[in-house]
Scaffold this motif. Structure first.
Motif, PDB file in Angstrom:
ATOM      1  N   PRO A 183       0.835  -1.209   0.000  1.00  0.00           N
ATOM      2  CA  PRO A 183       0.000   0.000   0.000  1.00  0.00           C
ATOM      3  C   PRO A 183       0.864   1.252   0.000  1.00  0.00           C
ATOM      4  N   LEU A 184       0.383   2.287  -0.697  1.00  0.00           N
ATOM      5  CA  LEU A 184       1.167   3.506  -0.848  1.00  0.00           C
ATOM      6  C   LEU A 184       1.670   4.047   0.487  1.00  0.00           C
ATOM      7  N   GLY A 185       0.800   4.046   1.486  1.00  0.00           N
ATOM      8  CA  GLY A 185       1.163   4.646   2.757  1.00  0.00           C
ATOM      9  C   GLY A 185       2.205   3.890   3.534  1.00  0.00           C
ATOM     10  N   ALA A 186       2.504   2.661   3.140  1.00  0.00           N
ATOM     11  CA  ALA A 186       3.484   1.853   3.861  1.00  0.00           C
ATOM     12  C   ALA A 186       4.807   1.737   3.117  1.00  0.00           C
ATOM     13  N   GLN A 187       4.950   2.462   2.000  1.00  0.00           N
ATOM     14  CA  GLN A 187       6.183   2.398   1.219  1.00  0.00           C
ATOM     15  C   GLN A 187       7.123   3.524   1.643  1.00  0.00           C
ATOM     16  N   GLU A 188       8.364   3.185   1.930  1.00  0.00           N
ATOM     17  CA  GLU A 188       9.357   4.202   2.265  1.00  0.00           C
ATOM     18  C   GLU A 188      10.091   4.641   0.993  1.00  0.00           C
ATOM     19  N   VAL A 209      -7.735   2.935   8.936  1.00  0.00           N
ATOM     20  CA  VAL A 209      -6.319   2.828   8.591  1.00  0.00           C
ATOM     21  C   VAL A 209      -6.002   1.382   8.220  1.00  0.00           C
ATOM     22  N   SER A 210      -5.357   1.174   7.082  1.00  0.00           N
ATOM     23  CA  SER A 210      -5.046  -0.177   6.638  1.00  0.00           C
ATOM     24  C   SER A 210      -4.071  -0.843   7.600  1.00  0.00           C
ATOM     25  N   GLN A 256     -14.864  13.805   6.753  1.00  0.00           N
ATOM     26  CA  GLN A 256     -14.496  12.598   7.489  1.00  0.00           C
ATOM     27  C   GLN A 256     -13.007  12.533   7.834  1.00  0.00           C
ATOM     28  N   SER A 257     -12.248  13.530   7.458  1.00  0.00           N
ATOM     29  CA  SER A 257     -10.799  13.460   7.653  1.00  0.00           C
ATOM     30  C   SER A 257     -10.381  14.044   8.993  1.00  0.00           C
ATOM     31  N   GLY A 258      -9.231  13.565   9.466  1.00  0.00           N
ATOM     32  CA  GLY A 258      -8.636  14.100  10.679  1.00  0.00           C
ATOM     33  C   GLY A 258      -7.553  15.109  10.349  1.00  0.00           C
ATOM     34  N   HIS A 259      -6.445  15.028  11.089  1.00  0.00           N
ATOM     35  CA  HIS A 259      -5.395  16.045  11.016  1.00  0.00           C
ATOM     36  C   HIS A 259      -4.406  15.814   9.874  1.00  0.00           C
ATOM     37  N   VAL A 260      -4.390  14.623   9.316  1.00  0.00           N
ATOM     38  CA  VAL A 260      -3.399  14.285   8.280  1.00  0.00           C
ATOM     39  C   VAL A 260      -4.120  13.773   7.032  1.00  0.00           C
ATOM     40  N   ALA A 261      -4.818  14.664   6.359  1.00  0.00           N
ATOM     41  CA  ALA A 261      -5.595  14.271   5.182  1.00  0.00           C
ATOM     42  C   ALA A 261      -4.717  13.651   4.110  1.00  0.00           C
ATOM     43  N   GLN A 262      -3.433  14.056   4.057  1.00  0.00           N
ATOM     44  CA  GLN A 262      -2.537  13.493   3.032  1.00  0.00           C
ATOM     45  C   GLN A 262      -2.272  12.015   3.287  1.00  0.00           C
ATOM     46  N   MET A 263      -2.477  11.551   4.515  1.00  0.00           N
ATOM     47  CA  MET A 263      -2.339  10.136   4.835  1.00  0.00           C
ATOM     48  C   MET A 263      -3.683   9.413   4.771  1.00  0.00           C
ATOM     49  N   GLU A 264      -4.731  10.094   5.212  1.00  0.00           N
ATOM     50  CA  GLU A 264      -6.032   9.454   5.358  1.00  0.00           C
ATOM     51  C   GLU A 264      -6.859   9.505   4.065  1.00  0.00           C
ATOM     52  N   HIS A 265      -6.752  10.597   3.332  1.00  0.00           N
ATOM     53  CA  HIS A 265      -7.503  10.771   2.084  1.00  0.00           C
ATOM     54  C   HIS A 265      -6.577  11.323   0.998  1.00  0.00           C
ATOM     55  N   PRO A 266      -5.496  10.606   0.681  1.00  0.00           N
ATOM     56  CA  PRO A 266      -4.504  11.150  -0.263  1.00  0.00           C
ATOM     57  C   PRO A 266      -5.056  11.391  -1.662  1.00  0.00           C
ATOM     58  N   ASP A 300       0.993   0.476  23.922  1.00  0.00           N
ATOM     59  CA  ASP A 300      -0.253   0.235  23.192  1.00  0.00           C
ATOM     60  C   ASP A 300      -1.275   1.327  23.471  1.00  0.00           C
ATOM     61  N   ARG A 301      -1.314   1.774  24.709  1.00  0.00           N
ATOM     62  CA  ARG A 301      -2.254   2.846  25.056  1.00  0.00           C
ATOM     63  C   ARG A 301      -1.864   4.150  24.364  1.00  0.00           C
ATOM     64  N   ARG A 302      -0.566   4.457  24.352  1.00  0.00           N
ATOM     65  CA  ARG A 302      -0.103   5.674  23.682  1.00  0.00           C
ATOM     66  C   ARG A 302      -0.332   5.595  22.175  1.00  0.00           C
ATOM     67  N   PHE A 303      -0.145   4.403  21.632  1.00  0.00           N
ATOM     68  CA  PHE A 303      -0.329   4.223  20.191  1.00  0.00           C
ATOM     69  C   PHE A 303      -1.781   4.456  19.796  1.00  0.00           C
ATOM     70  N   ARG A 304      -2.704   3.899  20.557  1.00  0.00           N
ATOM     71  CA  ARG A 304      -4.133   4.102  20.262  1.00  0.00           C
ATOM     72  C   ARG A 304      -4.504   5.575  20.386  1.00  0.00           C
ATOM     73  N   ALA A 305      -3.955   6.245  21.403  1.00  0.00           N
ATOM     74  CA  ALA A 305      -4.244   7.671  21.577  1.00  0.00           C
ATOM     75  C   ALA A 305      -3.693   8.489  20.423  1.00  0.00           C
ATOM     76  N   SER A 306      -2.518   8.114  19.933  1.00  0.00           N
ATOM     77  CA  SER A 306      -1.915   8.823  18.806  1.00  0.00           C
ATOM     78  C   SER A 306      -2.754   8.648  17.547  1.00  0.00           C
ATOM     79  N   LEU A 307      -3.211   7.426  17.290  1.00  0.00           N
ATOM     80  CA  LEU A 307      -4.079   7.189  16.139  1.00  0.00           C
ATOM     81  C   LEU A 307      -5.340   8.036  16.228  1.00  0.00           C
ATOM     82  N   ALA A 308      -5.956   8.059  17.417  1.00  0.00           N
ATOM     83  CA  ALA A 308      -7.184   8.820  17.601  1.00  0.00           C
ATOM     84  C   ALA A 308      -6.953  10.319  17.468  1.00  0.00           C
ATOM     85  N   MET A 309      -5.743  10.757  17.791  1.00  0.00           N
ATOM     86  CA  MET A 309      -5.432  12.183  17.735  1.00  0.00           C
ATOM     87  C   MET A 309      -5.317  12.680  16.301  1.00  0.00           C
TER      88      MET A 309
END
Length: 307
Positions: A16-21, A197-198, A285-295, A180-189
């Motif tokens: 997936p595009l978002g997982a390619q470095e 998210v794929s 429907q987008s959050g703070h990083v539309a370039q990641m969520e709705h590219p 894990d708790r911090r990771f979930r909070a970061s995703l939600a933020m």
């Protein structure tokens, strides 16, 4: 053959595009070896583009969008000092970022760039375009951290991080929480709907956050950045980023998400009025990083901007 298909043909994998470095290199800028990623597959004669991440982000935040545009622009994305894989060198505020970005542009190209900025990177991009209009062909701002009279609960957390002495205490306590708790909070933020998210992008994002925990400079860079944003919010009117916005000469694309928990999308009307030549894309429907969520939506809007 599109880029995704050709990439798969070369590598044998469909990623997936978002997982390619993108390929990375080191560029000496402002006394630090800046990690810079280049969009693969872009022709050398395409106009240059520069992608600027936000506070706590990295060049990896632009992977999807850069690949979608690799037939239109020759993109590069730095890890700004103190973030991603670039060590901290001095302060990590908006003005310091502008200095780094100007030096990078002048070093890498003799053409004005299509400048993309997200969050704090959006604030730095506005300041850059106002200071050096000769370096910017167009400006795409995704949830830019421009001064706003309304503060969300999450934004107040950043204000606490910016407070002398309190900031380090807040970050230390946050870091002691289970990952894990911090990771979930970061995703939600940052995402409007973390469930969308794929799995591949989620894994890449998690790996980056785990790696970030090992950076000795991460806490100081976060505090410096939060303080710089807070100072920009409290600046007198004559020194406000809104004054910089009014000075921007190039075409501007503003993108806001209806589920953004960091930047209140209600500021979008003022933002569109503040720039001389601005288009607006609002994604409910987008959050703070539309370039990641709705590219794909961001891609289409950019193509229209420069078309």
């Amino acid at each position: 053959m599109g880029f995704v298909e050709s990439y798969a043909a070369v590598t044998g994998n469909v990623v997936p595009l978002g997982a390619q470095e993108w390929p990375a290199r080191r560029v000496p800028v402002a006394g630090v070896d800046l990690l810079v990623r280049d969009v693969p597959g872009a022709a050398a004669d395409l106009p240059p583009a520069l992608f600027v991440h936000g506070l706590g982000g990295s060049s990896l935040n632009w992977t999807s969008l850069g690949l979608l545009l690799n037939d239109t622009v020759r993109g590069m994305a730095p890890d700004l000092p103190g973030f991603g894989r670039t060590p901290l060198a001095g302060a990590a505020g908006i003005e310091e970022q502008v200095d780094v970005l100007i030096e990078l542009i002048e070093r890498e190209t003799d053409q004005p760039v299509h400048l993309f900025g997200n969050s704090m990177g959006g604030a730095s991009s506005v300041a850059l375009a106002a200071r050096r209009p000769d370096l910017v062909a167009s400006l795409t701002l995704i949830s830019p951290a421009l001064p706003h009279p309304r503060a969300s609960a999450t934004a107040l957390w950043f204000a606490a991080v910016a407070t002398p002495r309190l900031g380090r205490v807040v970050l230390e306590r946050t870091r002691r929480l289970p990952f894990d708790r911090r990771f979930r909070a970061s995703l939600a933020m940052v995402f409007g709907d973390p469930r969308s998210v794929s799995p591949e992008l989620r894994a890449a994002y998690e790996a980056e956050l785990r790696r970030r925990d090992t950076d000795p400079w991460g806490m100081q860079a976060t505090v410096d950045g939060a303080r710089s944003i807070l100072r920009s919010y409290l600046a007198p009117p004559r020194r406000s980023l809104w004054v910089d916005a009014a000075r921007v000469e190039c075409p501007v694309l503003l993108i806001y998400g209806g589920k953004d928990r960091l930047v209140d999308a209600r500021i979008r009307t003022k933002a569109q009025r503040s720039f001389r030549d601005a288009r607006l894309l609002y994604i409910p429907q987008s959050g703070h990083v539309a370039q990641m969520e709705h590219p794909e939506q961001v891609e289409r809007a950019f193509r229209q901007l420069i078309g």
